[in-house]
Design an enzyme around this catalytic site. Structure first.
Site, short mmCIF file in Angstrom:
data_model
loop_
_atom_site.label_atom_id
_atom_site.label_comp_id
_atom_site.label_asym_id
_atom_site.label_seq_id
_atom_site.Cartn_x
_atom_site.Cartn_y
_atom_site.Cartn_z
N HIS A 1 0.74 -1.28 -0.02
CA HIS A 1 -0.13 -0.09 -0.20
C HIS A 1 0.78 1.23 0.11
O HIS A 1 1.89 1.23 0.84
CB HIS A 1 -1.02 0.11 1.18
CG HIS A 1 -2.15 -0.82 0.92
ND1 HIS A 1 -3.43 -0.46 1.72
CD2 HIS A 1 -2.50 -1.75 0.33
CE1 HIS A 1 -4.27 -1.49 1.29
NE2 HIS A 1 -3.71 -2.30 0.54
N TYR B 1 -8.96 6.12 7.04
CA TYR B 1 -9.17 6.47 8.48
C TYR B 1 -10.35 7.65 8.64
O TYR B 1 -10.02 8.79 7.80
CB TYR B 1 -7.88 7.08 9.09
CG TYR B 1 -6.95 5.88 9.34
CD1 TYR B 1 -6.22 5.31 8.12
CD2 TYR B 1 -6.69 5.49 10.69
CE1 TYR B 1 -5.16 4.39 8.45
CE2 TYR B 1 -5.75 4.61 10.88
CZ TYR B 1 -5.06 3.86 9.81
OH TYR B 1 -4.32 2.94 10.02
N PRO C 1 -4.44 1.05 18.49
CA PRO C 1 -4.26 0.59 17.11
C PRO C 1 -4.11 1.57 16.20
O PRO C 1 -3.80 1.33 15.13
CB PRO C 1 -5.07 -0.52 17.19
CG PRO C 1 -6.34 -0.08 18.14
CD PRO C 1 -5.50 0.62 19.19
N LYS D 1 1.14 0.55 14.90
CA LYS D 1 2.41 0.48 15.23
C LYS D 1 2.72 -0.56 16.46
O LYS D 1 3.98 -1.10 16.30
CB LYS D 1 2.94 1.64 16.20
CG LYS D 1 3.03 2.98 15.42
CD LYS D 1 4.17 3.08 14.46
CE LYS D 1 3.68 3.30 13.13
NZ LYS D 1 4.47 2.95 11.97
N TYR E 1 4.09 6.60 9.87
CA TYR E 1 3.32 5.56 9.50
C TYR E 1 4.07 4.77 8.93
O TYR E 1 3.80 3.44 9.18
CB TYR E 1 2.17 6.13 8.76
CG TYR E 1 0.80 5.26 8.57
CD1 TYR E 1 -0.30 5.14 9.30
CD2 TYR E 1 0.94 4.08 7.62
CE1 TYR E 1 -1.18 4.15 9.39
CE2 TYR E 1 -0.10 3.04 7.67
CZ TYR E 1 -1.01 3.47 8.16
OH TYR E 1 -2.27 2.23 8.29
C1 PHB Z 1 -5.85 -3.85 10.60
O1 PHB Z 1 -6.00 -3.99 9.34
O2 PHB Z 1 -6.27 -4.78 11.58
C2 PHB Z 1 -5.45 -2.43 11.11
C3 PHB Z 1 -4.89 -1.53 10.12
C4 PHB Z 1 -4.87 -0.29 10.60
C5 PHB Z 1 -4.50 0.09 11.88
C6 PHB Z 1 -5.16 -0.81 12.84
C7 PHB Z 1 -5.52 -2.17 12.47
O3 PHB Z 1 -4.40 1.31 12.15
#
Ligand code: PHB
Ligand code: APR
Length: 394
Positions: free
Chosen positions: A72, A201, A295, A299, A387
């Site tokens: 990605h 997000y 989460p 990280k 990130y």
């Molecule tokens: C996930 O794919 O589980 C996931 C992805 C991004 C995040 C948290 C969890 O910030």
């Protein structure tokens, strides 16, 4: 039993450490409390930083990752009913991330360990560590109905947030930094194709939402919910309707998720936690055993990998030269990266979630910050660098 490095916990931290040590010719034994099926089914994170991907490849665990992992090059931020893309390679000089579930990393590392590595015992519950500050610490554990011991040169606690290794650092020398949040995530896994190419997000007055994925046919989605939420209160239809409402954007009117069978629904609490130092005598802590992040910044898994990469190097140097220099600097080296990730995870969490108790003023500040990230390459680069992950210490 006797070994060079006793590893408590067969999650990603313990398994990657065992693999790195095996490749360097350092003996280890891994003790995991749960059974193999449980560990391999547990739903966890899904984003691997470039440095984590490189480490897995170098460790010989990159084959399926390279076949099935989804590279990605950015994420989307949705707020104020607009969509903004953060272009990772353009902002970071070429870095990106890989979407590959933690459960898959664990399956790959477990298979390698059982085929080529030292002992990995399942249903082996560690009950304590004796003699942390002696020359040969002893791990006590229960296996197949018997009380057993594992005598080691070094012990590494990779036993996660609810493990026992942290207790080997006496309270008199331990400092704990902690923050809880007034919200949790309801995480779902659905047999539905992600209708988005990159993670989304979303900040909204209804609460945060995140769209992630596990494969071209499986979506992984999260909704901010109040602490103490019972997943049973969320019917499938309610979950989908709420996700669509939070992702709604004027940049794509009528945009909706593809719906499918929801195969898992669970509530995950959010916490920030750091235990310092990450070592006492001959016991080291790595991964969630030493630190937790909420989460939102993706990280947790990457910090765990960084810890054990630093530690494997230090243990290898000790075995080869007798020098403890890198072991002595392990905690300080890791904590610098840990605190950067703690800050980033806190920033992402508090910028994107809307707490019911927050004032309209605070919501406007969040939107001002998100607007800044969307319009300033400097602010966007700060997000993108964090990130995709800072380089590992050399
Ligand atoms: C996930 O794919 O589980 C996931 C992805 C991004 C995040 C948290 C969890 O910030
Ligand atoms: N004895 C043996 N094993 C134990 C014990 C014990 N007393 N206590 C816990 N364990 C095992 C757990 O069953 C688990 O498999 O330790 C393992 C810890 O694994 P994780 O919790 O996955 O932690 P870690 O390897 O540090 O990985 C960090 O996990 O929670 C996510 O977001 C986090 O992605 C990050 C990653």
């Amino acid at each position: 039993m006797r070994t060079t490095v006793g590893i408590i916990g067969g999650g990603p931290a313990g398994l990657l450490l065992a693999r790195l040590l095996h490749n360097a010719g350092v003996e280890s034994v891994v003790l995991e409390r749960r059974d193999r099926a449980y560990v391999e089914r547990r739903q966890r994170a899904g984003i691997l930083e470039q440095a984590t991907v490189d480490a897995l490849r170098e460790a010989g665990a990159g084959e399926r990752l390279d076949r099935e992992g989804m590279p990605h090059d950015g994420i989307e931020l949705r707020f104020g009913r607009r969509a903004h893309r953060i272009d990772f390679p353009a902002l970071t000089g070429g870095r990106s991330v890989m979407v590959y579930a933690q459960t898959e990393v664990v399956k790959d590392l477990t298979a390698l360990q059982l085929a080529e590595g030292g002992p990995l015992l399942f249903e082996a519950e560690v009950t304590g560590i004796d003699g942390a500050d002696t020359g040969s610490p002893v791990v006590r554990f229960r296996h197949e109905g018997r009380e057993r011991t594992l005598t080691c040169d070094y012990v590494v606690g990779c036993d996660g947030f609810h493990g026992v290794a942290r207790d080997a650092v006496p309270e008199s020398v331990r400092t704990v930094y902690e923050r809880t949040y007034p919200y949790s995530w309801l995480g779902i896994l659905a047999d539905a194709p992600p209708v988005y190419d990159e993670l989304i997000y979303a900040h909204s007055e209804r609460g945060f939402a995140l769209a992630s994925m596990r494969s071209p046919s499986v979506s992984r989605l999260y909704l901010q919910v109040p602490n103490g939420t019972d997943p049973g209160d969320w019917s499938d239809a309610r979950v989908w309707d709420e996700l669509d409402a939070r992702f709604a954007t004027d940049d794509a009117p009528g945009w909706k998720l593809a719906r499918g069978r929801i195969t898992s629904k669970a509530v995950l609490p959010m916490r920030s936690h750091v235990t310092e130092p990450m070592r006492h005598g001959r016991v080291f802590l790595a991964g969630d055993a030493a630190h937790i992040v909420p989460p939102t910044g993706a990280k947790g898994l990457n910090l765990a990998a960084a810890d054990v990469i630093v530690l494997a190097r230090a243990l290898t140097a000790w075995q080869e030269t007798g020098s403890t220099g890198l072991l002595d600097s392990y905690s300080d080296t890791c904590l610098r990266r840990v605190w950067r990730a703690e800050h980033f995870s806190y920033f992402m969490t508090t910028t994107l979630h809307t707490d019911q108790a927050q004032s309209a003023f605070e919501t406007r500040l969040q939107l001002a910050q998100l607007e800044r990230v969307a319009t300033s390459p400097h602010a966007a680069a700060e997000l993108a660098e964090n990130y995709t992950g800072l380089p590992l210490p050399r």
